[in-house]
Design a protein around this motif. Structure first.
Motif, PDB file in Angstrom:
ATOM      1  N   LEU A  61       0.824  -1.211   0.000  1.00 54.69           N
ATOM      2  CA  LEU A  61       0.000   0.000   0.000  1.00 54.69           C
ATOM      3  C   LEU A  61       0.858   1.261   0.000  1.00 54.69           C
ATOM      4  N   THR A  62       1.964   1.229   0.729  1.00 48.51           N
ATOM      5  CA  THR A  62       2.893   2.360   0.707  1.00 48.51           C
ATOM      6  C   THR A  62       3.458   2.557  -0.689  1.00 48.51           C
ATOM      7  N   MET A  63       3.760   1.442  -1.365  1.00 52.27           N
ATOM      8  CA  MET A  63       4.242   1.518  -2.747  1.00 52.27           C
ATOM      9  C   MET A  63       3.202   2.163  -3.660  1.00 52.27           C
ATOM     10  N   LEU A  64       1.932   1.818  -3.462  1.00 53.46           N
ATOM     11  CA  LEU A  64       0.874   2.393  -4.288  1.00 53.46           C
ATOM     12  C   LEU A  64       0.746   3.896  -4.060  1.00 53.46           C
ATOM     13  N   SER A  65       0.996   4.343  -2.850  1.00 52.46           N
ATOM     14  CA  SER A  65       0.984   5.780  -2.568  1.00 52.46           C
ATOM     15  C   SER A  65       2.106   6.474  -3.341  1.00 52.46           C
ATOM     16  N   TRP A  66       3.302   5.904  -3.270  1.00 55.39           N
ATOM     17  CA  TRP A  66       4.445   6.457  -4.021  1.00 55.39           C
ATOM     18  C   TRP A  66       4.183   6.433  -5.529  1.00 55.39           C
ATOM     19  N   ARG A  67       3.594   5.361  -6.000  1.00 53.13           N
ATOM     20  CA  ARG A  67       3.303   5.233  -7.438  1.00 53.13           C
ATOM     21  C   ARG A  67       2.312   6.310  -7.894  1.00 53.13           C
ATOM     22  N   ALA A  68       1.328   6.623  -7.041  1.00 48.29           N
ATOM     23  CA  ALA A  68       0.375   7.679  -7.381  1.00 48.29           C
ATOM     24  C   ALA A  68       1.061   9.037  -7.461  1.00 48.29           C
TER      25      ALA A  68
END
Length: 333
Positions: A61-68
């Motif tokens: 989920l942290t990765m998805l935040s960075w990806r956004a």
């Protein structure tokens, strides 16, 4: 200076950095193994599996935040490219200094044609979002915290409206621009947008909730009451502990600092032994999650590199033989 940068960006230096980061992450577990093994004795194995699963989801989920955030900066990455860059770079957290995961993300991102300045600014925005959302959840949980902590950090609740304002793209953009100016970094390439920052904030709030549930599962396993108050306490407590640990940059991944804050948060609900078990197991679980996903990122990175090499060969075609007879086989000597 260019020669120094060339050396630092060489494959040998990158490989050495990765080895050091992996070794320090493993050491974070091994160095406390006696205490951890004692805590494991009284813990239901199913709860440990659940905590590890939640730890893995938290990192994703942290990765998805960075990806956004990266997409908002102008580089939308497919998951097949985002996962290797982010998951491997997170191993840099275990190297003292507090910046090595940012450096690693910039160098790995360059392999995917992401400008280094864009990688750095995207990671900086992601970290600011992580800190502010962590403090927001800490503020919400403060009324459920032990009196000793609430008296010392009650100001967090008062600042809750300010945290919300900071996350507004125009305000967040100015803060990032100021940070880049102070650190002599290159300015943002484009203004932050509502859609991208909104998605990043949403993913990060989910990440904190999952991380807090990981702590809650372990705490319930050693005797904490399983109710809504304890859930809020663990979610806000972990967010606050992470922020304080991150700010103490001289220790890898906030080691020790994060555990101290969590211990204070949980002290009124658990025995001293129970608190020790939870903070140690939580650290080990999240370190294992980083190691497992970092290993997955390395595997994906190697496969992507092999695929790019095969595609390059396919575009250029087989190399014609050269040598004493030349490409046609005629003797050229």
């Amino acid at each position: 200076m260019s020669r120094v940068l060339e050396v630092l960006r060489s494959r040998a230096v990158k490989a050495g950095f990765l080895v050091v980061a992996l070794a320090l992450a493993v050491w974070a577990v091994v160095s406390q193994w006696d205490e951890v093994s004692a805590a494991l004795v009284s813990m239901d194995p199913l709860l440990l599996v659940a905590a590890l699963a939640l730890g893995l989801v938290y990192v994703v989920l942290t990765m998805l935040s960075w990806r956004a955030v990266l997409a908002d900066h102008g580089t939308p990455l497919p998951m097949s490219s985002a996962a290797p860059v982010f998951l491997v770079s997170q191993l840099g957290k275990y190297v003292p200094g507090g910046v090595w995961n940012i450096v690693a993300a910039a160098e790995m991102g360059a392999d995917h044609r992401i400008p280094r300045r864009r990688s750095v600014s995207a990671m900086l925005v992601t970290l600011l979002i992580s800190m502010v959302t962590g403090l927001m959840l800490a503020a919400i949980s403060m009324p459920f915290s032990p009196p000793a902590l609430a008296d010392r950090f009650g100001w967090v609740l008062v600042l809750l409206p300010l945290f919300v304002i900071v996350l507004l793209p125009p305000v967040l953009g100015r803060i990032v621009a100021l940070a880049l100016r102070v650190t002599k970094g290159e300015p943002l390439e484009r203004p932050l947008r509502w859609r991208g920052i909104g998605a990043a904030v949403g993913w990060q709030l989910l990440a904190w909730i999952v991380a807090g549930l990981q702590v809650w599962v372990l705490a319930v396993g050693v005797g904490m009451e399983a109710d809504a108050r304890s859930v809020l306490l663990c979610i806000g407590g972990y967010g606050f502990a992470w922020v304080v640990g991150f700010l103490v940059v001289v220790v890898p991944a906030g080691a020790g600092v994060r555990e101290s804050i969590l211990a204070i948060m949980l002290g009124a609900s658990l025995s001293t032994g129970g608190v020790l078990a939870v903070v140690l197991l939580s650290r080990v679980v999240l370190t294992l999650a980083d190691l497992l996903l970092g290993g997955l990122g390395l595997l994906l990175s190697r496969r992507a590199r092999a695929a790019r090499a095969a595609a390059a060969v396919g575009r250029t075609g087989p190399t014609e033989p050269t040598g004493p007879t030349g490409p046609t086989g005629a003797d050229v000597r």
